[in-house]
Design an enzyme around this catalytic site. Structure first.
Site, PDB file in Angstrom:
ATOM      1  N   GLU A  19     -20.049  24.088  31.924  1.00 55.03           N
ATOM      2  CA  GLU A  19     -21.010  25.041  32.477  1.00 55.03           C
ATOM      3  C   GLU A  19     -22.417  24.513  32.238  1.00 55.03           C
ATOM      4  O   GLU A  19     -22.706  24.012  31.158  1.00 55.03           O
ATOM      5  CB  GLU A  19     -20.799  26.354  31.710  1.00 55.03           C
ATOM      6  CG  GLU A  19     -21.601  27.510  32.182  1.00 55.03           C
ATOM      7  CD  GLU A  19     -21.104  28.789  31.532  1.00 55.03           C
ATOM      8  OE1 GLU A  19     -19.910  29.116  31.647  1.00 55.03           O
ATOM      9  OE2 GLU A  19     -21.924  29.461  30.889  1.00 55.03           O
ATOM     10  N   THR A  50     -24.819  28.760  35.708  1.00 57.61           N
ATOM     11  CA  THR A  50     -25.151  30.128  35.285  1.00 57.61           C
ATOM     12  C   THR A  50     -26.300  30.705  36.122  1.00 57.61           C
ATOM     13  O   THR A  50     -27.008  29.980  36.822  1.00 57.61           O
ATOM     14  CB  THR A  50     -25.575  30.173  33.796  1.00 57.61           C
ATOM     15  OG1 THR A  50     -26.762  29.394  33.651  1.00 57.61           O
ATOM     16  CG2 THR A  50     -24.492  29.628  32.893  1.00 57.61           C
ATOM     17  N   GLY A 125     -23.933  40.711  33.461  1.00 54.77           N
ATOM     18  CA  GLY A 125     -25.230  40.269  32.932  1.00 54.77           C
ATOM     19  C   GLY A 125     -25.575  41.085  31.706  1.00 54.77           C
ATOM     20  O   GLY A 125     -25.067  42.195  31.511  1.00 54.77           O
ATOM     21  N   ASP A 126     -26.422  40.520  30.864  1.00 55.36           N
ATOM     22  CA  ASP A 126     -26.840  41.226  29.652  1.00 55.36           C
ATOM     23  C   ASP A 126     -28.034  42.123  29.949  1.00 55.36           C
ATOM     24  O   ASP A 126     -28.600  42.070  31.026  1.00 55.36           O
ATOM     25  CB  ASP A 126     -27.223  40.196  28.573  1.00 55.36           C
ATOM     26  CG  ASP A 126     -25.981  39.607  27.930  1.00 55.36           C
ATOM     27  OD1 ASP A 126     -25.019  40.358  27.697  1.00 55.36           O
ATOM     28  OD2 ASP A 126     -25.986  38.388  27.665  1.00 55.36           O
ATOM     29  N   TYR A 179     -13.278  38.611  26.411  1.00 55.75           N
ATOM     30  CA  TYR A 179     -13.870  38.495  25.069  1.00 55.75           C
ATOM     31  C   TYR A 179     -12.807  38.583  23.978  1.00 55.75           C
ATOM     32  O   TYR A 179     -12.392  39.695  23.595  1.00 55.75           O
ATOM     33  CB  TYR A 179     -14.913  39.615  24.874  1.00 55.75           C
ATOM     34  CG  TYR A 179     -16.001  39.556  25.931  1.00 55.75           C
ATOM     35  CD1 TYR A 179     -17.177  38.869  25.700  1.00 55.75           C
ATOM     36  CD2 TYR A 179     -15.808  40.158  27.179  1.00 55.75           C
ATOM     37  CE1 TYR A 179     -18.151  38.780  26.683  1.00 55.75           C
ATOM     38  CE2 TYR A 179     -16.778  40.064  28.171  1.00 55.75           C
ATOM     39  CZ  TYR A 179     -17.947  39.380  27.910  1.00 55.75           C
ATOM     40  OH  TYR A 179     -18.904  39.277  28.884  1.00 55.75           O
TER      41      TYR A 179
HETATM   42  P1  FAD Z   1     -18.309  44.083  32.257  1.00 56.37           P
HETATM   43  O1  FAD Z   1     -16.961  43.582  32.549  1.00 56.37           O
HETATM   44  O2  FAD Z   1     -18.952  44.987  33.250  1.00 56.37           O
HETATM   45  O3  FAD Z   1     -18.246  44.807  30.837  1.00 56.37           O
HETATM   46  C1  FAD Z   1     -19.437  45.161  30.154  1.00 56.37           C
HETATM   47  C2  FAD Z   1     -19.122  46.231  29.109  1.00 56.37           C
HETATM   48  O4  FAD Z   1     -18.836  47.471  29.763  1.00 56.37           O
HETATM   49  C3  FAD Z   1     -17.899  45.924  28.236  1.00 56.37           C
HETATM   50  O5  FAD Z   1     -18.158  46.431  26.971  1.00 56.37           O
HETATM   51  C4  FAD Z   1     -16.769  46.705  28.919  1.00 56.37           C
HETATM   52  O6  FAD Z   1     -15.764  47.033  28.002  1.00 56.37           O
HETATM   53  C5  FAD Z   1     -17.524  47.919  29.440  1.00 56.37           C
HETATM   54  N1  FAD Z   1     -17.011  48.497  30.678  1.00 56.37           N
HETATM   55  C6  FAD Z   1     -16.527  47.846  31.763  1.00 56.37           C
HETATM   56  N2  FAD Z   1     -16.217  48.710  32.738  1.00 56.37           N
HETATM   57  C7  FAD Z   1     -16.522  49.961  32.267  1.00 56.37           C
HETATM   58  C8  FAD Z   1     -16.447  51.303  32.796  1.00 56.37           C
HETATM   59  N3  FAD Z   1     -15.974  51.527  34.020  1.00 56.37           N
HETATM   60  N4  FAD Z   1     -16.870  52.310  32.025  1.00 56.37           N
HETATM   61  C9  FAD Z   1     -17.349  52.090  30.766  1.00 56.37           C
HETATM   62  N5  FAD Z   1     -17.429  50.853  30.204  1.00 56.37           N
HETATM   63  C10 FAD Z   1     -17.035  49.817  30.954  1.00 56.37           C
HETATM   64  N6  FAD Z   1     -24.687  36.312  31.475  1.00 56.37           N
HETATM   65  C11 FAD Z   1     -25.689  35.960  32.299  1.00 56.37           C
HETATM   66  O7  FAD Z   1     -26.731  36.628  32.322  1.00 56.37           O
HETATM   67  N7  FAD Z   1     -25.570  34.865  33.127  1.00 56.37           N
HETATM   68  C12 FAD Z   1     -24.451  34.109  33.171  1.00 56.37           C
HETATM   69  O8  FAD Z   1     -24.389  33.148  33.944  1.00 56.37           O
HETATM   70  C13 FAD Z   1     -23.368  34.442  32.299  1.00 56.37           C
HETATM   71  N8  FAD Z   1     -22.222  33.737  32.278  1.00 56.37           N
HETATM   72  C14 FAD Z   1     -21.186  34.110  31.462  1.00 56.37           C
HETATM   73  C15 FAD Z   1     -19.984  33.385  31.473  1.00 56.37           C
HETATM   74  C16 FAD Z   1     -18.924  33.738  30.641  1.00 56.37           C
HETATM   75  C17 FAD Z   1     -17.646  32.953  30.668  1.00 56.37           C
HETATM   76  C18 FAD Z   1     -19.071  34.845  29.747  1.00 56.37           C
HETATM   77  C19 FAD Z   1     -17.967  35.232  28.807  1.00 56.37           C
HETATM   78  C20 FAD Z   1     -20.258  35.583  29.735  1.00 56.37           C
HETATM   79  C21 FAD Z   1     -21.317  35.235  30.584  1.00 56.37           C
HETATM   80  N9  FAD Z   1     -22.510  35.958  30.603  1.00 56.37           N
HETATM   81  C22 FAD Z   1     -23.536  35.586  31.454  1.00 56.37           C
HETATM   82  C23 FAD Z   1     -22.713  37.092  29.702  1.00 56.37           C
HETATM   83  C24 FAD Z   1     -22.301  38.455  30.338  1.00 56.37           C
HETATM   84  O9  FAD Z   1     -23.131  38.739  31.432  1.00 56.37           O
HETATM   85  C25 FAD Z   1     -22.453  39.498  29.247  1.00 56.37           C
HETATM   86  O10 FAD Z   1     -21.508  39.292  28.233  1.00 56.37           O
HETATM   87  C26 FAD Z   1     -22.474  40.953  29.712  1.00 56.37           C
HETATM   88  O11 FAD Z   1     -22.980  41.743  28.647  1.00 56.37           O
HETATM   89  C27 FAD Z   1     -21.126  41.524  30.100  1.00 56.37           C
HETATM   90  O12 FAD Z   1     -20.685  40.981  31.276  1.00 56.37           O
HETATM   91  P2  FAD Z   1     -19.205  41.322  31.844  1.00 56.37           P
HETATM   92  O13 FAD Z   1     -19.147  40.724  33.176  1.00 56.37           O
HETATM   93  O14 FAD Z   1     -18.187  40.993  30.842  1.00 56.37           O
HETATM   94  O15 FAD Z   1     -19.356  42.914  31.981  1.00 56.37           O
END
Ligand code: FAD
Length: 317
Positions: A19, A50, A125-126, A179
């Site tokens: 990545e 990313t 995204g964070d 995770y």
């Molecule tokens: P989600 O799957 O939406 O989950 C986020 C949180 O919400 C989790 O705690 C989940 O349990 C909870 N949740 C999900 N659905 C619901 C619901 N319906 N109701 C209530 N809670 C819910 N960040 C960047 O900014 N740019 C990047 O390029 C990037 N690349 C990444 C690549 C990888 C392999 C990984 C592991 C992470 C990456 N991240 C990146 C970080 C990621 O954006 C963050 O970890 C973010 O906080 C969560 O993203 P997610 O897609 O897992 O979110």
């Protein structure tokens, strides 16, 4: 070609991927190529690029600070396209809910389709740097599941406001994040796994994990995922420790645990060159065990530096 097709074609052989992050606005793309070049001998079938969240900048206007919002590392899709063109390798642009309306996402997906990009990674995204919690963008998705659904809809011609009869549907292979030590906001690992299942049920084709330093956490995570019916490939994400500060930074940012043996080895280092060597060796051992266990791909977080990833890949591929 789709990531899942690459995995199928490999017939159980573990693949190498990594990545990269786009350069800071204004910097040359050559810097990126210089870090990709040394890794191409290990034949990555795909490279992830990313996307960064937008952030606030303050511009001094004769003593008054003007607050503006900007993206410091734009260019994800352009970089993906130029890498595909230059290296003849597939790319995976990361798409975020944060900072994008659903319409903007649709336009990005249309661009990806025209550019011959077959894979996307769907992420929430964070939170922005200034925010404590993630705030959904007005007109955007709240969770990655919604984004997965939007992307998957395109494979049946369903756009946001119309369904289009076409024999040229944008049928993306969709990756999502998993995770092994639970997402930092999730109330428990079990509830986070259920959310992961929702992403897969919505159409995700594979999972890439957050970094981990204890393989047992990955193996248990995969078992737990399989137990609730998640059957798609789960690709382990590996990051070599590179500086002493990572001992505090990584647990703080990603809420992951570091094994005591790794902490002690890093603590005993006299400088960051020694830390880098420890990080590489740890990642080699982790990778060897994962490869022996038959993981589909070993995916490395390069953070723009290829020398340590090359040192690891040399021992494995
Ligand atoms: P989600 O799957 O939406 O989950 C986020 C949180 O919400 C989790 O705690 C989940 O349990 C909870 N949740 C999900 N659905 C619901 C619901 N319906 N109701 C209530 N809670 C819910 N960040 C960047 O900014 N740019 C990047 O390029 C990037 N690349 C990444 C690549 C990888 C392999 C990984 C592991 C992470 C990456 N991240 C990146 C970080 C990621 O954006 C963050 O970890 C973010 O906080 C969560 O993203 P997610 O897609 O897992 O979110």
């Amino acid at each position: 070609m789709k990531v899942t097709e690459h995995i199928k074609q490999a017939k159980g052989e573990t693949l190498f991927s990594f990545e990269i992050i786009p350069p800071v606005k204004g910097k040359s793309i050559q810097e990126l190529y210089n870090n990709i070049d040394p890794l191409m001998e290990f034949k990555p079938p795909f490279i992830d690029v990313t996307t960064s969240r937008e952030e606030y900048v303050y511009i001094d206007r004769e003593g008054l600070l003007d607050k503006k919002i900007t993206r410091m590392r734009p260019g994800t899709v352009g970089i993906c396209s130029s890498i595909q063109h230059k290296y003849q390798v597939d790319t995976v642009p990361h798409l975020l809910c944060g900072g994008f309306t659903k319409e903007e996402t649709e336009y990005v997906l249309v661009d990806c389709h025209y550019l011959g990009i077959d894979n996307v990674m769907a992420l929430r995204g964070d939170a922005m740097k200034e925010e404590k919690y993630f705030n959904p963008t007005k007109g955007g998705h709240e969770f990655a599941t919604g984004l997965v659904r939007q992307i998957r809809n395109l494979s049946t011609g369903k756009y946001l406001h119309e369904t289009i009869e076409t024999d040229d549907c944008a049928d993306f292979c969709i990756g999502v994040a998993g995770y092994p030590e639970k997402h930092l906001e999730a109330p428990s690992l079990q509830s986070d796994l259920k959310r992961l299942k929702e992403k897969v049920d919505a159409g995700a084709d594979y999972v890439v994990t957050q970094m981990f330093f204890d393989n047992q956490k990955y193996f248990e995570f995969v078992d737990a995922a399989r137990a609730i019916g998640i059957e798609v490939p789960i690709i382990p994400g590996i990051k070599p420790i590179a500086v002493k500060r990572h001992l505090q930074l990584l647990p703080q940012v990603f809420r992951i645990d570091l094994p005591q043996a790794l902490i002690e080895a890093v603590d005993a280092c006299k400088n960051n060159k020694e830390v880098r060597d420890i990080g590489v060796e740890w990642a080699i051992q982790q990778s060897k065990e994962l490869k022996a266990a038959g993981v589909p791909v070993l995916h490395y977080y390069s953070m723009g530096k290829s020398d340590n990833i090359k040192a690891i890949a040399k021992e494995l591929f």
